[in-house]
Design a protein around this motif. Sequence first.
Motif, short mmCIF file in Angstrom:
data_model
loop_
_atom_site.label_atom_id
_atom_site.label_comp_id
_atom_site.label_asym_id
_atom_site.label_seq_id
_atom_site.Cartn_x
_atom_site.Cartn_y
_atom_site.Cartn_z
N LEU A 17 21.62 -27.16 -14.16
CA LEU A 17 22.53 -26.67 -13.41
C LEU A 17 23.11 -27.86 -12.84
O LEU A 17 24.57 -27.96 -12.97
N LEU A 18 22.49 -28.68 -12.23
CA LEU A 18 22.90 -30.00 -11.73
C LEU A 18 23.43 -30.90 -12.58
O LEU A 18 24.59 -31.26 -12.26
N SER A 19 22.82 -30.89 -13.79
CA SER A 19 23.79 -31.55 -14.95
C SER A 19 25.02 -31.06 -15.29
O SER A 19 26.01 -31.90 -15.51
N THR A 20 25.09 -30.05 -15.36
CA THR A 20 26.36 -29.15 -15.83
C THR A 20 27.40 -29.30 -14.76
O THR A 20 28.62 -29.50 -14.90
N GLY A 26 32.23 -34.60 -12.07
CA GLY A 26 32.14 -35.94 -12.06
C GLY A 26 31.17 -36.86 -11.44
O GLY A 26 30.84 -37.98 -11.56
N ARG A 27 30.53 -35.99 -10.38
CA ARG A 27 29.71 -36.59 -9.61
C ARG A 27 29.20 -35.48 -8.59
O ARG A 27 29.63 -34.36 -8.58
N LEU A 98 26.73 -23.00 -7.09
CA LEU A 98 26.40 -24.34 -7.13
C LEU A 98 27.67 -25.14 -7.07
O LEU A 98 27.91 -26.15 -6.08
N VAL A 99 28.69 -24.99 -7.89
CA VAL A 99 29.94 -25.63 -8.08
C VAL A 99 30.82 -25.39 -6.74
O VAL A 99 31.36 -26.28 -6.06
N ARG A 100 30.78 -24.17 -6.26
CA ARG A 100 31.43 -23.99 -5.07
C ARG A 100 30.80 -24.77 -3.82
O ARG A 100 31.48 -25.40 -2.80
N VAL A 101 29.55 -24.99 -3.63
CA VAL A 101 28.81 -25.81 -2.68
C VAL A 101 29.22 -27.23 -2.80
O VAL A 101 29.69 -27.76 -1.87
N LEU A 102 28.94 -27.69 -4.07
CA LEU A 102 29.53 -29.21 -4.23
C LEU A 102 31.09 -29.30 -4.06
O LEU A 102 31.12 -30.66 -4.03
N ASN A 103 31.99 -28.44 -4.18
CA ASN A 103 33.30 -28.49 -3.85
C ASN A 103 33.67 -28.54 -2.34
O ASN A 103 34.67 -28.97 -2.13
N TYR A 104 32.79 -28.42 -1.34
CA TYR A 104 33.08 -28.32 -0.02
C TYR A 104 31.97 -29.13 0.76
O TYR A 104 31.33 -28.68 1.52
N PRO A 105 31.77 -30.52 0.44
CA PRO A 105 30.79 -31.34 0.94
C PRO A 105 30.98 -31.68 2.37
O PRO A 105 29.87 -31.94 3.26
#
Length: 131
Positions: A17-20, A26-27, A98-105
């Motif tokens: 999941l993290l790799s995807t 991009g990061r 996961l993507v939602r979380v990473l979009n709102y750091p």
Amino acid sequence: MAVGLLIITHNRIGEDLLSTARSMLGRLPLETAWLPVSQSGDPDDLLALATEYHRKLDVGDGVLVLTDMYGSTPSNIATRLLHYPKTQVIAEINLPMLVRVLNYPQLRLHELVNKAISGGHDGIVLCETEC
């Protein structure tokens, strides 16, 4: 400062999941750690490792722990971290969550929890025709 992210899952689910997510975004904009849990792993050793990851990730704003199947060994390890202040655990991780979380750091822990839950929920779609 920012919230730390700890992912505790069966085997390589968290890593995949993290790799995807990293390839999509991009990061990884949050400090993140991943703990794989195998059938042969000792739960006490895994809890010690989870505790160490939690300690490293908590720089003052707390830690969000995402895990896979509720009631399983990974989620049981994750919930044992709840005695630490500013720690939240959400079970049933999926890629939209996961993507939602990473979009709102930039969000605080309680706001990030809400984003994670909405991302996970909204990411489940019944595709009867073209979605």
